[in-house]
Write an enzyme that holds these catalytic residues in place. Structure first.
Site: not given
Ligand SMILES: *Cc1c(COP(=O)(O)O)cnc(C)c1O
Length: 814
Positions: A483, A709
């Protein structure tokens, strides 16, 4: 190489199963993805700690490969091909290579040492190629697998070999020695760094020296400790900068951009200039010089050639090009072996069906031009290249041998008309010998963005994947979360790599992310965690699998699926066991079960839940409760519906801390990208992403002057200020400025001065010897993303996913 299976069986002491002993072999392969595999290929099914070549046999059979070296024949394939059954297929590959090597009697240079092997090999190739037909290890093929593959590239026309050997633990070198059997040895150096694979420095030295028991001469930097381990039978040819007893005495006089080497040898003195001034390059160049002296080259030739030494680029880089092209930049070498490797890489990375190859003259094949370009043409056709742009006086004569061939005598001639040649929606491999300056073509075709890049090491991703795989039970499936553009690292390229590693599922947050992957040709099943109801239509169209987390969502999706007369469309049921974000709660179960019982349109492919605190030992009891509730609720669903779905609850830190709850699958996220919440585990992961930029400008300001700045930095001394073109619009937090953060330039920390601007930041380089155009590390090895997160009071996830899409991603393999 041409051998029949009948000849090969006794060499490998293999048990034969098949009916075509007369089959002819002209190449070997270990890579199932290569389009170069064919009916005359002998495929060795290697078994690594995390990879089993046997899994790819039926795919290969379909592609027309017929001859396999295996440890066992899969039941389904009995009687379908030629199988040479051996106890250990890696040993068989090594035995085969050693036997093949023994057909040749020309000199072979064997190089080992802690650093510099590949550079010395590449430089020697450059220095000696005017006088020899050289076969050398392609890239850094120096391992237990790489060495046999390198040696199998030898042909009758070669008259000098240069092979490197790398080892990581004891007892490895003897195997490599048998395969290379060097007649001339070079020991580059023995690093002082602690190696996990060796007890102590002595063991490491002894092991490395096992490459040289039967060389005519061993070239090395004079060193009493090393020589004490050396058998008196081995003749040495040594150099030194402080020990007058060495055969060659070298004094180095370093200037800013070059070094003058003063050499005393056989009472003669002469000077050689090399265009480098760092210690490693000087040492590498001296080893090359020693070899030239040993081969009795003239002073004048040595001087002329060594002056032209050049930086060696060993990596194949993938970049975004103009008009939706992907460029594979291999613009620094052109020989037949490395062309084969680059074409395999092209196949594994291609995003578009259409493939163009820009290729220069090829050197030192040992073959006549007609033979060579006939082989090149065959290779190009097998690799399904759609178009070839041939550049160089020789290759352009063979234009008609290439599909859609175009020819140009020089790089400039091509650049002059490049605007009139269409490049769009294709992958372009650019491969040329150094003096063709194909980097100019790369620059012309590259998408024009600013100089800041995020470099992604694909080998490190494979390493981290294998690390977590090794923590799984043999039947636990693996979903990898890609993702948010693979946590900021890149979408398609990483998904493609994961597909090769045969992970079971990919997970994305939104339908769009999944659609992009499907459209790029990813065939793995993809779970979408946050499917909005507006996206259900396109989700079904692209074969994406929704996570269903509410009755409302379930009703809407089932309604659509029934309208479309779908049967058993895969969905994933999310249970809320304590995270309180998305999912069915315990009280929703009866309604959920009832709704699912009423329809055939969807099928529960998996049941999942998510842990809220798997990274924290302070909440062990809470997590165990979550797991327990998940088990109860999922069993309730399975019993009521009489189904056996995939069950999964663990994320990365869940895998590390609650391994007993793997159920049927785990969901790996951040760990793949090289980040762990556990310090010990962190040491075992490899760092994936490096964010780099360059120095745009340097100025010196007086005490009392200010930077940036609101004049937030005031100079308290004469200060050298470097400006770097990266800012908060690229994802660098403003909190990282004003004394909190730093970048790394020339391995030194350069503190950020004043506030981070939108597109730039300024750093203090008063104590760093650097100039405009030098590389700047924003994060990577140092500072690490973990360190930045700590200072900024956030988590690595946020830093990684904040890097803006205007920062170009570059993928590479070591
Ligand atoms: C992002 C996510 C993961 C992976 O989590 P990590 O801590 O990056 O391993 C697993 N399950 C769900 C539902 C997620 O949203």
């Amino acid at each position: 190489m041409t051998l029949s299976i009948r000849n090969i069986i006794p060499i490998l002491k293999a048990q034969f199963q098949g009916d075509r002993e007369v089959a002819i072999i002209d190449s070997v392969s270990i890579d199932s993805r290569s389009l170069q595999n064919g009916e005359n290929t002998l495929f060795f099914a290697l078994i690594g700690p995390n990879h089993d070549g046997h899994e790819y046999l039926s795919e290969l059979l379909e592609q027309g490969v017929f001859n396999f070296v295996v440890q066992q024949v899969p039941d389904a394939l009995v009687g379908k091909a030629n199988f040479l059954i051996v106890e250990n297929s890696l040993e068989a590959l090594q035995t085969f290579a050693a036997k093949y090597r023994s057909n040749f009697t020309f000199p072979i240079i064997g190089i080992t040492g802690s650093n510099g092997k590949t550079i010395v090999k590449e430089w020697l190739n450059f220095l000696l190629s005017p006088d020899y037909n050289i076969i050398r290890s392609p890239k850094s093929y120096n391992s237990q697998v790489g060495v046999p593959l390198s040696v199998l590239g030898i042909n009758e026309k070669h008259n000098l070999g240069i092979f490197e050997a790398g080892i990581s633990t004891v007892d490895e070198m003897v195997h490599l020695e048998k395969i290379i059997r060097p007649t001339i040895g070079i020991l580059t150096n023995i690093g002082s760094a602690h190696d996990e694979g060796f007890h102590d420095a002595g063991e490491k030295i002894k092991e490395k020296l096992k490459l040289f028991p039967s060389v005519d001469v061993l070239i090395l930097n004079k060193n009493r400790t090393i020589e004490a381990f050396l058998s008196p039978k081995v003749k040495t040819f040594t150099w030194s900068s402080d020990d007058g007893k060495a055969d060659v005495f070298v004094m180095a006089n370093e200037k800013p951009d070059q070094t003058e080497l003063r050499i005393t040898y056989q009472k003669q003195c002469f000077k050689v200039v090399i265009p480098f001034s760092d210690q490693a390059s000087i040492e590498n160049a001296i080893h090359c010089l020693m070899l030239m002296l040993y081969l009795q080259y003239d002073e004048a030739v040595i001087q002329a050639r060594m002056q032209q030494l050049y930086p060696v680029e060993m990596r194949l880089k993938v970049k975004n090009g103009i008009h939706n092209t992907r460029i594979i930049d291999d613009s620094y070498s052109s020989d037949f072996q490395s062309l084969k490797i680059a074409l395999d890489f092209l196949e594994s990375q291609k995003q578009y069906k259409k493939k163009t190859l820009i290729l220069s003259d090829i050197f030192q094949s040992g073959l006549s031009n007609d033979e060579l370009y006939a082989q090149v043409s065959f290779l190009i056709v097998t690799n399904q290249i759609n178009r070839v742009i041939a550049i160089g006086p020789t290759i352009s004569g063979y234009q008609r041998k290439f599909p859609n061939g175009m020819a140009f005598p020089t790089t400039q001639a091509f650049l002059d008309v490049m605007d009139t040649i269409p490049f769009a929606n294709e992958t372009v491999l650019i491969k040329g010998a150094r003096h063709f300056h194909f980097e100019e073509i790369v620059t012309a075709l590259e998408e024009k963005t600013h100089e800041t890049v995020l470099e992604i090491n694909l080998n490190a991703i494979s390493h981290n994947l294998n690390f977590y795989k090794s923590k799984l039970q043999p039947d636990t499936k693996l979903m990898v979360m890609v993702k948010a553009f693979s946590y900021g690292n890149g979408g398609y390229e990483i998904a493609k790599l994961l597909a090769h590693h045969k992970v079971d599922y990919l997970g994305v947050a939104f339908a769009d992310e999944g659609i992009a992957l499907k459209q790029a040709g990813i065939e793995l099943p993809i779970m979408v965690m946050n499917p909005e109801s507006t996206s259900y239509q396109s989700l079904i169209q692209h074969g994406l699998e929704p996570e269903i987390y509410s009755l409302k969502g379930l009703n809407a999706f089932v309604k659509l699926a029934e309208e479309k007369r779908l049967k058993h469309f895969p969905i994933h049921i999310k249970l809320d066991t304590g995270m309180h974000r998305l999912g069915f709660m315990e009280a929703d179960m009866p309604q959920l079960i009832a709704r699912l019982q009423q329809t055939q349109a969807v099928e529960v492919k998996s049941i999942l839940s998510h842990l809220a605190a798997s990274d924290s030992m302070a909440f062990v009891d809470f997590t165990l409760d979550q797991i327990k509730l998940y088990k109860t609720l999922s069993e309730q669903l399975m019993e009521a519906l009489q189904i056996q779905p995939i069950r999964h609850i663990l994320n990365t830190s869940g895998i590390s801390n609650f391994g007993q709850a793997q159920f049927d699958m785990v969901r790996l996220g951040i760990g793949l990208y090289g980040v762990s919440n556990d310090e010990d585990e962190q040491k075992l992961l490899e760092q994936v992403a490096t964010l780099k930029s360059i120095i745009s400008q340097i100025r010196v300001i007086e005490t009392g002057e200010s930077v940036g700045y609101s004049r937030r930095f005031m100079a308290e001394r004469l200060t050298r200020v470097a400006t770097v073109p990266i800012g908060y619009a690229d994802g660098i937090s403003r909190h990282w400025g004003n004394g909190h953060g730093y970048v790394t330039i020339k391995n030194k920390k350069a503190p950020i001065l004043g506030s981070v601007c939108m597109d730039m930041l300024m750093v203090d380089v008063t104590d760093i010897d650097c100039k405009e155009g030098n590389e700047v590390i924003i994060f990577g090895k140092d500072p690490s993303v973990m360190h930045m997160a700590k200072v900024l009071g956030t988590i690595p996830y946020e830093i990684m996913t904040s890097i803006s899409q205007r920062v170009k991603r570059i993928f590479y393999r070591e």
